[in-house]
Design an enzyme around this catalytic site. Structure first.
Site, PDB file in Angstrom:
ATOM      1  N   CYS A   2       1.421  -1.147  -0.408  1.00  0.00           N
ATOM      2  CA  CYS A   2      -0.047   0.437  -0.411  1.00  0.00           C
ATOM      3  C   CYS A   2       0.791   1.189   0.270  1.00  0.00           C
ATOM      4  CB  CYS A   2      -1.519   0.015   1.180  1.00  0.00           C
ATOM      5  SG  CYS A   2      -2.244  -0.901   1.387  1.00  0.00           S
ATOM      6  N   ARG A  28       3.549  -0.109  -5.313  1.00  0.00           N
ATOM      7  CA  ARG A  28       3.321  -0.353  -4.247  1.00  0.00           C
ATOM      8  C   ARG A  28       2.030  -1.317  -4.231  1.00  0.00           C
ATOM      9  NH1 ARG A  28       6.872   1.909  -0.334  1.00  0.00           N
ATOM     10  NH2 ARG A  28       5.471   1.269   1.124  1.00  0.00           N
ATOM     11  N   TRP A  74      -2.520  -2.583  -1.686  1.00  0.00           N
ATOM     12  CA  TRP A  74      -2.593  -4.187  -2.309  1.00  0.00           C
ATOM     13  C   TRP A  74      -3.533  -4.690  -0.822  1.00  0.00           C
ATOM     14  CZ3 TRP A  74      -0.082  -8.098   0.836  1.00  0.00           C
ATOM     15  CH2 TRP A  74       0.233  -9.219   0.111  1.00  0.00           C
ATOM     16  N   ASN A 100      -1.340   2.584   5.714  1.00  0.00           N
ATOM     17  CA  ASN A 100      -0.257   0.786   5.123  1.00  0.00           C
ATOM     18  C   ASN A 100       0.513   0.300   6.404  1.00  0.00           C
ATOM     19  OD1 ASN A 100       3.083   1.335   4.168  1.00  0.00           O
ATOM     20  ND2 ASN A 100       1.763  -0.336   3.647  1.00  0.00           N
ATOM     21  N   GLU A 465      17.697 -16.567 -10.363  1.00  0.00           N
ATOM     22  CA  GLU A 465      16.574 -14.882 -10.286  1.00  0.00           C
ATOM     23  C   GLU A 465      16.611 -15.476 -11.497  1.00  0.00           C
ATOM     24  OE1 GLU A 465      16.392 -12.763  -9.297  1.00  0.00           O
ATOM     25  OE2 GLU A 465      16.419 -11.044 -10.494  1.00  0.00           O
ATOM     26  N   GLU A 472       7.564 -14.155 -11.116  1.00  0.00           N
ATOM     27  CA  GLU A 472       6.697 -13.040 -10.764  1.00  0.00           C
ATOM     28  C   GLU A 472       6.251 -12.280 -12.328  1.00  0.00           C
ATOM     29  OE1 GLU A 472      10.657 -11.140 -10.207  1.00  0.00           O
ATOM     30  OE2 GLU A 472       9.555 -10.291  -8.290  1.00  0.00           O
ATOM     31  N   HIS A 488      19.293 -34.989  -9.276  1.00  0.00           N
ATOM     32  CA  HIS A 488      18.443 -36.225  -8.324  1.00  0.00           C
ATOM     33  C   HIS A 488      16.954 -35.982  -7.939  1.00  0.00           C
ATOM     34  CE1 HIS A 488      23.078 -36.900  -6.334  1.00  0.00           C
ATOM     35  NE2 HIS A 488      23.050 -35.784  -7.515  1.00  0.00           N
ATOM     36  N   LYS A 588       6.223  -3.879  -4.672  1.00  0.00           N
ATOM     37  CA  LYS A 588       7.565  -3.630  -4.068  1.00  0.00           C
ATOM     38  C   LYS A 588       8.309  -3.456  -3.305  1.00  0.00           C
ATOM     39  CE  LYS A 588      11.068  -2.277  -6.815  1.00  0.00           C
ATOM     40  NZ  LYS A 588      11.697  -3.041  -8.001  1.00  0.00           N
TER      41      LYS A 588
HETATM   42  C1  F1P Z   1      12.428  -8.020  -1.656  1.00  0.00           C
HETATM   43  C2  F1P Z   1      11.481  -8.225  -3.229  1.00  0.00           C
HETATM   44  C3  F1P Z   1      12.102  -8.288  -4.589  1.00  0.00           C
HETATM   45  C4  F1P Z   1      11.025  -8.270  -5.379  1.00  0.00           C
HETATM   46  C5  F1P Z   1       9.481  -7.832  -5.132  1.00  0.00           C
HETATM   47  C6  F1P Z   1       9.288  -8.045  -3.652  1.00  0.00           C
HETATM   48  O1  F1P Z   1      12.444  -6.502  -1.176  1.00  0.00           O
HETATM   49  O2  F1P Z   1      11.242 -10.291  -3.015  1.00  0.00           O
HETATM   50  O3  F1P Z   1      13.053  -8.843  -4.391  1.00  0.00           O
HETATM   51  O4  F1P Z   1      11.631  -8.349  -6.610  1.00  0.00           O
HETATM   52  O5  F1P Z   1       9.872  -6.164  -5.482  1.00  0.00           O
HETATM   53  O6  F1P Z   1      10.137  -7.788  -2.767  1.00  0.00           O
HETATM   54  P1  F1P Z   1      13.805  -5.894  -0.904  1.00  0.00           P
HETATM   55  O7  F1P Z   1      13.755  -6.590   0.703  1.00  0.00           O
HETATM   56  O8  F1P Z   1      14.649  -6.567  -2.036  1.00  0.00           O
HETATM   57  O9  F1P Z   1      12.667  -4.843  -1.551  1.00  0.00           O
END
Ligand code: F1P
Length: 593
Positions: A2, A28, A74, A100, A465, A472, A488, A588
């Site tokens: 949020c 967010r 969110w 938030n 990654e 994602e 394995h 994010k």
């Molecule tokens: C960790 C994370 C990011 C991912 C997404 C959610 O965030 O898993 O790697 O891309 O945005 O959160 P942070 O601790 O690096 O801010």
């Protein structure tokens, strides 16, 4: 998750500016959006959906008032729908609130308030806040006093901003364990979850601590401690420009950010002296390192382990922040605990940081200046990636890796590594020049249900990654494995036409990974390789291949070979009609545990 914004503007209407600010925080949360303004009454417009979907139906033209609050959601408690959208109010619309975080004890508070005659409309935890505020205002407190009393009752994580119809042109805000910054502009004052929201309007930033009360008024900002004493806070000027938070001609932020990776690395290389200073202070006092992180930052940490153990010989663990508590009692004052987080606000990471601070030296590698992690760790390395808006981390990831390579190179006094690192921005520039090969691959593989990624040694975190980026933003199942681990178990899943991405830079593991490639190929897999231009055997065995400068060896591959994998996920997302900047269910900044 949020995002919240609040503002008091001396010469302008608040609603359009609130919409502009909150649109910069959509990374967010994007389930719903809402705005409230005050003009001796509370005006509210809110709806379910992304801003682009609901913007016209919100029709802000008739929203009067020069102060207000806004929210992007969110969902945690209650479905994403209009009723659950913020701002929330009490039944008399005396106050409006955006929040938030999570109020952990909301159920007991809600029951108590219902027994006192309050009516609740939503399923959210947040709604207890306006009801508590209204109750205390009715008892004779002003909004500030009511907020102080409310935060003595609620438990959990929060950043809150509130307005009251009886107190014109005022926003009261506070925080605990969720981010909140204060922006001081010319005749306009803001609070926001993150700086991109207000870059256009205010460059002078104050970072309130937990429990402090922020008061925005027409003539300025006041910050008080929990006892009501005014505190003088340091003002920091941020050097991020408003353009940095715009797409600047790119279709999506993610593509812009992938293309900015060479600059992000160059800028992060300027942290060298700071990192050297940190190493000089801690080197003799430690005998063990532990990385703690989540998601992409965890993958950067894994590369850190491989580098530090192989080059500096210091035992190094990597722990997921959400699982950290099981390792915490092995820490002591000879452990350096390194926290990696692009946002610096990840709840799991912060919780672990607080615990580690009790026993060990802590270092945070963070992209957002002034974020909670930077204020709680003993040492800080700022990755200089600039604002990253796309939810999937790209330029912050390579910047984290740059910081880690600098750290490992300086710790082990390995000049060869530092020389290789300097060349990385040029390699990346070369790699992003022409994505046509990747676009063709994304069209070919867009209907695949499962992808496998394999790599060995330094290439193992690249495989993890690469698979995470795919999951994602394309919603296709992708799994990363250590190449040697395939036989394995996972090999049972390999079949005719299953895409297997093989990360295969030149280096000591080349032969062994080639054998793993053969294993999947002989079971019918479609082999997509990332390898060196000179690698004739690999070119011959691959169905599709992305070729990379042959100077790049396996040790420097994590920070370069990831780029085509980011691009593959991006273009597959586009092919599949997904929005790569706003993947479903993700945000994010994960401010809940
Ligand atoms: C960790 C994370 C990011 C991912 C997404 C959610 O965030 O898993 O790697 O891309 O945005 O959160 P942070 O601790 O690096 O801010």
């Amino acid at each position: 998750m949020c995002g919240i914004v609040g503002c008091v503007l001396k010469h302008k209407k608040a609603a359009p500016i609130l919409l502009d600010c909150i649109s910069k925080l959509e990374y967010r949360g994007y389930d719903s959006i809402g705005i409230a303004t005050e003009d001796s009454k509370i005006n509210i417009k809110k709806d379910k959906g992304k801003i682009i979907e609901v913007n016209t139906s919100l029709d802000l033209a008739d929203m009067e008032g020069q102060s207000g609050i806004a929210h992007v959601r969110w969902a945690t408690h209650g479905d994403p729908n209009k009723i659950n959208s913020h701002p929330h109010t009490d039944e008399n619309k005396t106050v409006a609130v955006v929040h938030n975080g999570i109020i952990e004890n909301y159920l007991e508070i809600k029951e108590q308030l219902i027994s006192e005659g309050h009516n609740f409309k939503s399923d959210t935890d947040t709604e207890v806040i306006p009801h508590l505020l209204e109750k205390f205002i009715k008892e004779g407190l002003d909004l500030e006093g009511a907020m102080k009393k409310t935060i003595s009752i609620i438990q959990g994580a929060y950043a809150i901003a509130a307005i009251c119809k009886n107190e014109p042109n005022k926003v009261i805000a506070t925080r605990k364990d969720s981010p909140l910054i204060v922006g001081v502009g010319k005749d306009e004052y803001f609070v926001a979850s993150d700086s991109p929201a207000i870059l256009k309007y205010a460059k002078d930033i104050i970072y309130p601590e937990r429990g402090e009360i922020v008061i925005l008024e027409m003539n300025g900002v006041t910050i008080k401690d929990i006892n009501g004493n005014i505190i003088e806070k340091e003002i920091e000027t941020i050097d991020w420009t408003p353009e940095m938070a715009e797409k600047e001609g790119y279709d999506y932020f993610m593509l812009k950010e992938i293309n900015e990776q060479d600059i992000a690395i160059r800028n992060t290389l300027t942290e060298k002296n700071n990192i050297k200073k940190i190493i000089d202070e801690v080197k003799c006092a430690i005998n063990r390192i532990m990385f703690v992180a989540c998601g992409t930052s965890y993958h950067a940490s894994l590369t850190g382990k491989y580098l530090i153990e192989s080059l500096a010989g210091i035992p190094t663990d990597v722990v997921l922040a959400s699982e950290f508590k099981y390792s915490a009692n092995t820490l002591n004052d000879k452990t350096l605990v390194i926290f990696i987080s692009q946002s610096g606000e990840t709840a799991d990471t912060l919780k672990a940081l607080d615990i580690a601070n009790k026993t060990s030296k802590t270092l945070a590698i963070v992209n957002v200046a002034g974020s909670s992690a930077t204020r709680r760790a003993d040492y800080v390395i700022h990755t200089q990636a600039g604002p990253e808006i796309g939810v999937a981390a790209t330029k912050t990831y390579v910047s984290q890796l740059t910081a880690i390579y600098l750290f490992a190179g300086l710790l082990s006094e390995n000049d060869d590594l530092l020389t290789k690192l300097k060349k990385v921005p040029d390699y990346i520039k070369e790699m992003i020049k022409d994505p046509s090969n990747i676009i063709t691959m994304s069209k070919k593989y867009k209907y695949a249900d499962d992808f496998f990624y394999i790599g060995r040694g330094f290439s193992y975190p690249i495989a993890l990654e690469g698979a995470l980026k795919l999951k994602e933003i394309t919603y296709v199942h992708g799994e990363g494995y250590a190449a040697g681990e395939l036989k394995h178990g996972p090999l049972a899943l390999i079949d005719e036409g299953i895409p297997v991405v093989v990360v295969l830079p030149p280096g000591e593991n080349h032969k062994k990974t080639m054998s793993n490639l053969e294993e999947v190929k002989s079971r019918g897999a479609d082999v997509i390789s990332i390898g060196s231009m000179d690698d004739k055997p690999l070119i011959d065995k691959s169905d599709d291949i992305f070729l990379i400068n042959s100077e790049i060896d396996d040790i420097i591959a994590p920070i370069t070979y990831i780029v085509p994998l980011q691009l593959l996920s991006y273009y597959m997302a586009i092919e599949r009609g997904c929005d790569p900047d706003k993947p479903k269910n993700l945000a994010k900044c994960v401010t809940v545990e």
